[in-house]
Design a protein around this motif. Structure first.
Motif, PDB file in Angstrom:
ATOM      1  N   MET A  40       6.492  -3.172  -9.285  1.00 56.00           N
ATOM      2  CA  MET A  40       6.037  -3.763 -10.539  1.00 56.00           C
ATOM      3  C   MET A  40       4.816  -3.018 -11.087  1.00 56.00           C
ATOM      4  SD  MET A  40       6.526  -6.087 -12.843  1.00 56.00           S
ATOM      5  CE  MET A  40       7.547  -7.379 -12.105  1.00 56.00           C
ATOM      6  N   LEU A  41       3.924  -2.604 -10.194  1.00 58.76           N
ATOM      7  CA  LEU A  41       2.749  -1.852 -10.627  1.00 58.76           C
ATOM      8  C   LEU A  41       3.112  -0.428 -11.033  1.00 58.76           C
ATOM      9  CD1 LEU A  41       0.290  -3.052  -7.853  1.00 58.76           C
ATOM     10  CD2 LEU A  41       0.221  -3.682 -10.264  1.00 58.76           C
ATOM     11  N   GLN A  42       4.116   0.143 -10.391  1.00 60.34           N
ATOM     12  CA  GLN A  42       4.545   1.486 -10.760  1.00 60.34           C
ATOM     13  C   GLN A  42       5.053   1.544 -12.196  1.00 60.34           C
ATOM     14  OE1 GLN A  42       4.306   4.362  -9.380  1.00 60.34           O
ATOM     15  NE2 GLN A  42       3.920   4.013  -7.207  1.00 60.34           N
ATOM     16  N   LEU A  43       5.640   0.450 -12.664  1.00 60.13           N
ATOM     17  CA  LEU A  43       6.156   0.431 -14.031  1.00 60.13           C
ATOM     18  C   LEU A  43       5.044   0.661 -15.042  1.00 60.13           C
ATOM     19  CD1 LEU A  43       8.718  -2.531 -13.933  1.00 60.13           C
ATOM     20  CD2 LEU A  43       9.168  -0.091 -13.746  1.00 60.13           C
ATOM     21  N   ILE A  97       8.865  -6.836   3.839  1.00 58.07           N
ATOM     22  CA  ILE A  97       8.896  -5.476   3.287  1.00 58.07           C
ATOM     23  C   ILE A  97       9.426  -5.494   1.860  1.00 58.07           C
ATOM     24  CG2 ILE A  97       9.954  -3.204   3.547  1.00 58.07           C
ATOM     25  CD1 ILE A  97       9.923  -3.623   6.559  1.00 58.07           C
ATOM     26  N   LEU A  98      10.430  -6.326   1.612  1.00 56.21           N
ATOM     27  CA  LEU A  98      11.020  -6.415   0.271  1.00 56.21           C
ATOM     28  C   LEU A  98      10.025  -6.986  -0.739  1.00 56.21           C
ATOM     29  CD1 LEU A  98      13.739  -5.813  -1.083  1.00 56.21           C
ATOM     30  CD2 LEU A  98      14.377  -8.189  -0.686  1.00 56.21           C
ATOM     31  N   ILE A  99       9.295  -8.013  -0.334  1.00 54.17           N
ATOM     32  CA  ILE A  99       8.301  -8.614  -1.241  1.00 54.17           C
ATOM     33  C   ILE A  99       7.196  -7.603  -1.559  1.00 54.17           C
ATOM     34  CG2 ILE A  99       6.518 -10.386  -1.417  1.00 54.17           C
ATOM     35  CD1 ILE A  99       8.342 -12.192   0.270  1.00 54.17           C
ATOM     36  N   GLY A 100       6.687  -6.916  -0.542  1.00 55.84           N
ATOM     37  CA  GLY A 100       5.640  -5.923  -0.773  1.00 55.84           C
ATOM     38  C   GLY A 100       6.120  -4.766  -1.638  1.00 55.84           C
ATOM     39  N   ALA A 101       7.349  -4.289  -1.380  1.00 57.42           N
ATOM     40  CA  ALA A 101       7.884  -3.189  -2.188  1.00 57.42           C
ATOM     41  C   ALA A 101       8.102  -3.616  -3.631  1.00 57.42           C
ATOM     42  CB  ALA A 101       9.191  -2.686  -1.577  1.00 57.42           C
ATOM     43  N   ALA A 102       8.531  -4.866  -3.853  1.00 56.90           N
ATOM     44  CA  ALA A 102       8.721  -5.360  -5.220  1.00 56.90           C
ATOM     45  C   ALA A 102       7.393  -5.433  -5.967  1.00 56.90           C
ATOM     46  CB  ALA A 102       9.389  -6.735  -5.190  1.00 56.90           C
ATOM     47  N   MET A 103       6.334  -5.847  -5.281  1.00 57.87           N
ATOM     48  CA  MET A 103       5.013  -5.883  -5.923  1.00 57.87           C
ATOM     49  C   MET A 103       4.535  -4.476  -6.280  1.00 57.87           C
ATOM     50  SD  MET A 103       3.142  -8.788  -3.547  1.00 57.87           S
ATOM     51  CE  MET A 103       1.606  -8.692  -4.477  1.00 57.87           C
ATOM     52  N   VAL A 161      -4.324   6.984   6.336  1.00 61.64           N
ATOM     53  CA  VAL A 161      -5.383   6.250   5.638  1.00 61.64           C
ATOM     54  C   VAL A 161      -4.813   4.951   5.077  1.00 61.64           C
ATOM     55  CG1 VAL A 161      -7.024   6.334   3.728  1.00 61.64           C
ATOM     56  CG2 VAL A 161      -6.620   8.373   5.123  1.00 61.64           C
ATOM     57  N   ARG A 162      -3.618   5.004   4.496  1.00 64.06           N
ATOM     58  CA  ARG A 162      -3.004   3.794   3.951  1.00 64.06           C
ATOM     59  C   ARG A 162      -2.736   2.778   5.051  1.00 64.06           C
ATOM     60  NH1 ARG A 162       1.933   6.365   0.833  1.00 64.06           N
ATOM     61  NH2 ARG A 162       1.311   8.256   1.914  1.00 64.06           N
ATOM     62  N   LEU A 163      -2.255   3.259   6.192  1.00 61.30           N
ATOM     63  CA  LEU A 163      -1.996   2.349   7.305  1.00 61.30           C
ATOM     64  C   LEU A 163      -3.288   1.741   7.826  1.00 61.30           C
ATOM     65  CD1 LEU A 163       0.054   1.129   9.258  1.00 61.30           C
ATOM     66  CD2 LEU A 163      -0.199   3.170  10.699  1.00 61.30           C
ATOM     67  N   PHE A 164      -4.342   2.536   7.879  1.00 57.92           N
ATOM     68  CA  PHE A 164      -5.644   2.026   8.335  1.00 57.92           C
ATOM     69  C   PHE A 164      -6.162   0.964   7.374  1.00 57.92           C
ATOM     70  CE2 PHE A 164     -10.329   2.470   8.669  1.00 57.92           C
ATOM     71  CZ  PHE A 164     -10.469   2.084   9.993  1.00 57.92           C
ATOM     72  N   MET A 165      -6.021   1.190   6.076  1.00 57.29           N
ATOM     73  CA  MET A 165      -6.452   0.203   5.097  1.00 57.29           C
ATOM     74  C   MET A 165      -5.627  -1.074   5.214  1.00 57.29           C
ATOM     75  SD  MET A 165      -6.906   2.778   1.832  1.00 57.29           S
ATOM     76  CE  MET A 165      -7.073   1.425   0.694  1.00 57.29           C
ATOM     77  N   PHE A 171       0.812  -1.207   0.000  1.00 58.28           N
ATOM     78  CA  PHE A 171       0.000   0.000   0.000  1.00 58.28           C
ATOM     79  C   PHE A 171       0.854   1.270   0.000  1.00 58.28           C
ATOM     80  CE2 PHE A 171      -3.611  -2.658   1.451  1.00 58.28           C
ATOM     81  CZ  PHE A 171      -4.582  -2.156   0.603  1.00 58.28           C
ATOM     82  N   MET A 172       2.068   1.178   0.513  1.00 57.49           N
ATOM     83  CA  MET A 172       2.940   2.350   0.545  1.00 57.49           C
ATOM     84  C   MET A 172       3.669   2.588  -0.772  1.00 57.49           C
ATOM     85  SD  MET A 172       2.624   3.873   3.433  1.00 57.49           S
ATOM     86  CE  MET A 172       1.889   3.532   5.049  1.00 57.49           C
ATOM     87  N   THR A 173       3.728   1.582  -1.647  1.00 63.51           N
ATOM     88  CA  THR A 173       4.508   1.712  -2.879  1.00 63.51           C
ATOM     89  C   THR A 173       3.687   1.585  -4.157  1.00 63.51           C
ATOM     90  OG1 THR A 173       5.042  -0.659  -2.771  1.00 63.51           O
ATOM     91  CG2 THR A 173       6.614   0.875  -1.799  1.00 63.51           C
ATOM     92  N   MET A 174       2.492   1.042  -4.097  1.00 63.08           N
ATOM     93  CA  MET A 174       1.713   0.831  -5.317  1.00 63.08           C
ATOM     94  C   MET A 174       1.148   2.150  -5.833  1.00 63.08           C
ATOM     95  SD  MET A 174      -1.889  -0.833  -3.997  1.00 63.08           S
ATOM     96  CE  MET A 174      -2.560  -0.838  -5.666  1.00 63.08           C
ATOM     97  N   PRO A 175       0.797   2.229  -7.126  1.00 60.60           N
ATOM     98  CA  PRO A 175       0.212   3.464  -7.664  1.00 60.60           C
ATOM     99  C   PRO A 175      -1.131   3.776  -7.008  1.00 60.60           C
ATOM    100  CG  PRO A 175       0.932   1.982  -9.424  1.00 60.60           C
ATOM    101  CD  PRO A 175       0.995   1.196  -8.166  1.00 60.60           C
TER     102      PRO A 175
END
Length: 258
Positions: free
Chosen positions: A88-91, A79-85, A42-46, A27-31
């Protein structure tokens, strides 16, 4: 009275903690959700709500020992797995931003920039238009729901305790070339059309040297560029659908989902 031992309490806290780190990283890295448009609270609550729903359904997770080095290693892995996902969406979004930058430079609107509220930087206006279109298409076609589905499935295909291999990160790095190629393919029709326009002005300049190419060519190039951009917008949906499908397939492959 319910009796709850310390071991059971530690096991419950562990299962929720591991899930929270991976979900919060996505949630912190996705578009859209990971931009400055959405407050961090809000992101933390979600992330906490999704964790409460997902944690009871995942396989058994390793117990949490705050004083051990293995605990911090597992936290870093989640954290690494979530940031990588999220990366990938940011691309997918950066493809259209880069395509907008290329088209803006070709049509003479490279100097026209505005502040992007989602990233906090100045980008070309054409790139911002493409970003807004992609954002609306992403939400309209339920792309965020597909991402959450893949995220929940990743706890089964990539259980807590396992991490991404070197081949996964190497494949992730190779996606940069895909971004450049896809952005070039999106902007290629406009580039070719504007190149023909510029060649026509070059022929006019050679035939009539008394014409001021700067006072005539720039406004006409801008008008032709806007017309070409208007024609291109009719095909944005089909291009986005193809690129989004490919991105989501790669996202599933990243977490080893079928």
């Amino acid at each position: 009275m319910f009796e709850y031992s310390l071991d059971e309490l530690a096991r419950t806290i562990s299962s929720y903690t591991w899930v929270l780190f991976r979900v919060a990283s996505v949630f912190m890295t996705m578009p859209v959700f990971g931009t400055q448009l959405l407050p961090a609270r809000v992101r933390l609550f979600m992330a906490m709500i999704l964790t409460l729903l997902v944690a009871p359904q995942i396989p058994l997770a390793p117990e949490l020992d705050p004083l051990s080095l293995g605990t911090w290693v597992v936290i870093a892995e989640q954290i690494l797995i979530g940031a990588a996902m999220g990366f990938m969406l940011q691309l997918l979004f950066q493809i259209h931003v880069l395509a907008g930058q290329i088209i803006a430079m070709q049509m003479g609107l490279g100097f026209a920039s505005m502040n992007d509220p989602s990233m906090g930087i100045s980008v070309a206006v054409v790139g911002q238009v493409f970003t807004m279109l992609v954002t609306l298409l992403f939400l309209t076609l339920n792309g965020h729901l597909v991402v959450i589905e893949v995220l929940v499935e990743s706890f089964t295909t990539l259980p807590i305790g396992e991490t991404l291999g070197a081949a996964d990160f190497y494949t992730l790095v190779l996606r940069f070339s895909w971004v450049l190629a896809a952005a070039l393919l999106i902007g290629l029709p406009a580039i070719i059309a504007l190149l023909i326009v510029n060649l026509s002005f070059g022929v006019m300049m050679r035939a009539a040297p008394q014409l001021n190419i700067f006072s005539i060519g720039f406004p006409l190039t801008l008008v032709f560029g806007l017309f070409i951009l208007w024609v291109m917008l009719g095909n944005v949906g089909a291009e986005y659908q193809a690129l989004a499908a490919e991105s989501l397939v790669w996202l599933r492959e990243l977490v080893r989902a079928s």
